[in-house]
Design a protein around this motif. Structure first.
Motif, PDB file in Angstrom:
ATOM      1  N   TYR A   1       0.827  -1.217   0.000  1.00  0.00           N
ATOM      2  CA  TYR A   1       0.000   0.000   0.000  1.00  0.00           C
ATOM      3  C   TYR A   1       0.856   1.259   0.000  1.00  0.00           C
ATOM      4  O   TYR A   1       0.575   2.214  -0.727  1.00  0.00           O
ATOM      5  CB  TYR A   1      -0.961   0.009   1.195  1.00  0.00           C
ATOM      6  N   ARG A   2       1.899   1.281   0.808  1.00  0.00           N
ATOM      7  CA  ARG A   2       2.791   2.465   0.848  1.00  0.00           C
ATOM      8  C   ARG A   2       3.502   2.663  -0.484  1.00  0.00           C
ATOM      9  O   ARG A   2       3.631   3.784  -0.972  1.00  0.00           O
ATOM     10  CB  ARG A   2       3.809   2.327   1.982  1.00  0.00           C
ATOM     11  N   LYS A   3       3.959   1.576  -1.080  1.00  0.00           N
ATOM     12  CA  LYS A   3       4.681   1.672  -2.352  1.00  0.00           C
ATOM     13  C   LYS A   3       3.733   2.067  -3.490  1.00  0.00           C
ATOM     14  O   LYS A   3       4.122   2.826  -4.389  1.00  0.00           O
ATOM     15  CB  LYS A   3       5.386   0.355  -2.684  1.00  0.00           C
ATOM     16  N   LEU A   4       2.504   1.592  -3.439  1.00  0.00           N
ATOM     17  CA  LEU A   4       1.529   1.992  -4.454  1.00  0.00           C
ATOM     18  C   LEU A   4       1.249   3.487  -4.388  1.00  0.00           C
ATOM     19  O   LEU A   4       1.103   4.155  -5.414  1.00  0.00           O
ATOM     20  CB  LEU A   4       0.224   1.193  -4.303  1.00  0.00           C
TER      21      LEU A   4
ATOM     22  N   TYR B   1      -1.162   4.079 -12.558  1.00  0.00           N
ATOM     23  CA  TYR B   1      -2.499   4.639 -12.666  1.00  0.00           C
ATOM     24  C   TYR B   1      -3.393   3.878 -11.693  1.00  0.00           C
ATOM     25  O   TYR B   1      -3.358   2.644 -11.648  1.00  0.00           O
ATOM     26  CB  TYR B   1      -3.013   4.477 -14.097  1.00  0.00           C
ATOM     27  N   GLU B   2      -4.161   4.605 -10.893  1.00  0.00           N
ATOM     28  CA  GLU B   2      -5.105   3.977  -9.974  1.00  0.00           C
ATOM     29  C   GLU B   2      -6.510   4.160 -10.520  1.00  0.00           C
ATOM     30  O   GLU B   2      -7.009   5.266 -10.640  1.00  0.00           O
ATOM     31  CB  GLU B   2      -5.012   4.602  -8.585  1.00  0.00           C
TER      32      GLU B   2
ATOM     33  N   ALA C   1     -21.086  -4.331  -7.964  1.00  0.00           N
ATOM     34  CA  ALA C   1     -22.520  -4.230  -7.687  1.00  0.00           C
ATOM     35  C   ALA C   1     -22.815  -4.189  -6.189  1.00  0.00           C
ATOM     36  O   ALA C   1     -23.785  -3.562  -5.759  1.00  0.00           O
ATOM     37  CB  ALA C   1     -23.256  -5.401  -8.336  1.00  0.00           C
ATOM     38  N   ASP C   2     -21.956  -4.839  -5.387  1.00  0.00           N
ATOM     39  CA  ASP C   2     -22.200  -4.879  -3.941  1.00  0.00           C
ATOM     40  C   ASP C   2     -21.773  -3.591  -3.230  1.00  0.00           C
ATOM     41  O   ASP C   2     -21.922  -3.465  -2.027  1.00  0.00           O
ATOM     42  CB  ASP C   2     -21.509  -6.081  -3.305  1.00  0.00           C
ATOM     43  N   GLY C   3     -21.233  -2.641  -3.980  1.00  0.00           N
ATOM     44  CA  GLY C   3     -20.823  -1.367  -3.397  1.00  0.00           C
ATOM     45  C   GLY C   3     -19.426  -1.369  -2.814  1.00  0.00           C
ATOM     46  O   GLY C   3     -18.936  -0.340  -2.383  1.00  0.00           O
ATOM     47  N   GLN C   4     -18.780  -2.524  -2.781  1.00  0.00           N
ATOM     48  CA  GLN C   4     -17.415  -2.642  -2.271  1.00  0.00           C
ATOM     49  C   GLN C   4     -16.427  -2.442  -3.420  1.00  0.00           C
ATOM     50  O   GLN C   4     -15.850  -3.386  -3.932  1.00  0.00           O
ATOM     51  CB  GLN C   4     -17.207  -4.006  -1.604  1.00  0.00           C
ATOM     52  N   HIS C   5     -16.268  -1.196  -3.843  1.00  0.00           N
ATOM     53  CA  HIS C   5     -15.404  -0.875  -4.973  1.00  0.00           C
ATOM     54  C   HIS C   5     -13.944  -1.118  -4.599  1.00  0.00           C
ATOM     55  O   HIS C   5     -13.559  -0.968  -3.444  1.00  0.00           O
ATOM     56  CB  HIS C   5     -15.615   0.576  -5.406  1.00  0.00           C
ATOM     57  N   ALA C   6     -13.155  -1.499  -5.597  1.00  0.00           N
ATOM     58  CA  ALA C   6     -11.744  -1.807  -5.346  1.00  0.00           C
ATOM     59  C   ALA C   6     -10.857  -0.996  -6.282  1.00  0.00           C
ATOM     60  O   ALA C   6     -11.181  -0.819  -7.457  1.00  0.00           O
ATOM     61  CB  ALA C   6     -11.491  -3.296  -5.568  1.00  0.00           C
ATOM     62  N   SER C   7      -9.746  -0.520  -5.746  1.00  0.00           N
ATOM     63  CA  SER C   7      -8.757   0.155  -6.577  1.00  0.00           C
ATOM     64  C   SER C   7      -7.966  -0.897  -7.339  1.00  0.00           C
ATOM     65  O   SER C   7      -7.617  -1.945  -6.796  1.00  0.00           O
ATOM     66  CB  SER C   7      -7.790   0.977  -5.720  1.00  0.00           C
ATOM     67  N   ARG C   8      -7.707  -0.602  -8.606  1.00  0.00           N
ATOM     68  CA  ARG C   8      -6.873  -1.460  -9.442  1.00  0.00           C
ATOM     69  C   ARG C   8      -5.763  -0.580  -9.988  1.00  0.00           C
ATOM     70  O   ARG C   8      -5.999   0.556 -10.368  1.00  0.00           O
ATOM     71  CB  ARG C   8      -7.674  -2.105 -10.567  1.00  0.00           C
ATOM     72  N   TYR C   9      -4.569  -1.117 -10.031  1.00  0.00           N
ATOM     73  CA  TYR C   9      -3.397  -0.344 -10.426  1.00  0.00           C
ATOM     74  C   TYR C   9      -2.827  -0.892 -11.726  1.00  0.00           C
ATOM     75  O   TYR C   9      -2.835  -2.099 -11.957  1.00  0.00           O
ATOM     76  CB  TYR C   9      -2.332  -0.408  -9.321  1.00  0.00           C
TER      77      TYR C   9
ATOM     78  N   GLU D   1     -13.056   5.919 -14.966  1.00  0.00           N
ATOM     79  CA  GLU D   1     -12.566   5.462 -13.664  1.00  0.00           C
ATOM     80  C   GLU D   1     -11.921   6.613 -12.905  1.00  0.00           C
ATOM     81  O   GLU D   1     -12.090   6.738 -11.692  1.00  0.00           O
ATOM     82  CB  GLU D   1     -11.520   4.353 -13.837  1.00  0.00           C
ATOM     83  N   ASN D   2     -11.182   7.455 -13.615  1.00  0.00           N
ATOM     84  CA  ASN D   2     -10.507   8.589 -12.981  1.00  0.00           C
ATOM     85  C   ASN D   2     -11.532   9.555 -12.391  1.00  0.00           C
ATOM     86  O   ASN D   2     -11.377  10.035 -11.272  1.00  0.00           O
ATOM     87  CB  ASN D   2      -9.609   9.298 -13.998  1.00  0.00           C
ATOM     88  N   ILE D   3     -12.589   9.823 -13.125  1.00  0.00           N
ATOM     89  CA  ILE D   3     -13.652  10.701 -12.624  1.00  0.00           C
ATOM     90  C   ILE D   3     -14.268  10.084 -11.376  1.00  0.00           C
ATOM     91  O   ILE D   3     -14.469  10.754 -10.370  1.00  0.00           O
ATOM     92  CB  ILE D   3     -14.726  10.944 -13.709  1.00  0.00           C
ATOM     93  N   TRP D   4     -14.558   8.790 -11.418  1.00  0.00           N
ATOM     94  CA  TRP D   4     -15.156   8.104 -10.268  1.00  0.00           C
ATOM     95  C   TRP D   4     -14.219   8.159  -9.061  1.00  0.00           C
ATOM     96  O   TRP D   4     -14.648   8.382  -7.936  1.00  0.00           O
ATOM     97  CB  TRP D   4     -15.498   6.664 -10.645  1.00  0.00           C
ATOM     98  N   SER D   5     -12.921   7.963  -9.301  1.00  0.00           N
ATOM     99  CA  SER D   5     -11.948   8.036  -8.209  1.00  0.00           C
ATOM    100  C   SER D   5     -11.953   9.411  -7.552  1.00  0.00           C
ATOM    101  O   SER D   5     -11.898   9.522  -6.333  1.00  0.00           O
ATOM    102  CB  SER D   5     -10.536   7.745  -8.725  1.00  0.00           C
ATOM    103  N   GLU D   6     -12.019  10.457  -8.364  1.00  0.00           N
ATOM    104  CA  GLU D   6     -12.035  11.821  -7.826  1.00  0.00           C
ATOM    105  C   GLU D   6     -13.295  12.082  -7.024  1.00  0.00           C
ATOM    106  O   GLU D   6     -13.252  12.715  -5.976  1.00  0.00           O
ATOM    107  CB  GLU D   6     -11.887  12.846  -8.955  1.00  0.00           C
ATOM    108  N   VAL D   7     -14.426  11.552  -7.490  1.00  0.00           N
ATOM    109  CA  VAL D   7     -15.695  11.725  -6.762  1.00  0.00           C
ATOM    110  C   VAL D   7     -15.588  11.026  -5.413  1.00  0.00           C
ATOM    111  O   VAL D   7     -15.984  11.588  -4.380  1.00  0.00           O
ATOM    112  CB  VAL D   7     -16.881  11.171  -7.579  1.00  0.00           C
ATOM    113  N   ARG D   8     -15.039   9.820  -5.390  1.00  0.00           N
ATOM    114  CA  ARG D   8     -14.889   9.066  -4.131  1.00  0.00           C
ATOM    115  C   ARG D   8     -13.987   9.797  -3.150  1.00  0.00           C
ATOM    116  O   ARG D   8     -14.234   9.798  -1.947  1.00  0.00           O
ATOM    117  CB  ARG D   8     -14.334   7.672  -4.400  1.00  0.00           C
TER     118      ARG D   8
END
Length: 125
Positions: free
Chosen positions: A54-57, A67-68, A74-82, A115-122
């Protein structure tokens, strides 16, 4: 303050990029990223402990080397992918004889831009 997700990313500080490139764990992480992966998958593949991963990412994304994106589930448990986000890193002297870094990025697909827009919203909520 909300960042503009359509704006070009700022060039990171030279020392940040050099710190990431000089770090063996960071290099191990980049070497296993043939396709987008979660932090857990990266940790498993690279052999880097998850807490360290996590620190290195974070360092690699701050350096604009990764890029993150966000995997919306669907379950609302969104995950970051690199994913690797560079083709080339160039360090050169600028016209003032100061070191400058230039990172040649891959073109982002429409899905990655969304995805970038969604990340910024989160981040802002």
């Amino acid at each position: 303050m909300v960042r503009d997700p359509f704006a070009d990313e700022e060039t990171p500080e030279l020392t940040t990029v050099l710190d990431a490139l000089d770090d063996e764990d960071c290099r191990d992480i980049v070497s296993v990223l043939e396709e987008p992966m979660t932090a857990s998958e990266i940790s498993d593949e690279s052999g880097v402990p998850l807490s360290t991963t996590y620190r290195k990412l974070e360092l690699l994304t701050e350096s604009s080397l990764l890029y993150e994106g966000v995997e919306v589930r669907a379950d609302g448990q969104h995950a970051s992918r690199y994913a690797v986000d560079f083709e080339e890193v160039v360090i050169a002297l600028d016209e003032d004889r100061a070191f400058a870094v230039d990172i040649e990025h891959s073109a982002r697909s429409p899905d990655q831009r969304l995805e970038n827009i969604w990340s910024e919203v989160r981040k802002e909520t």
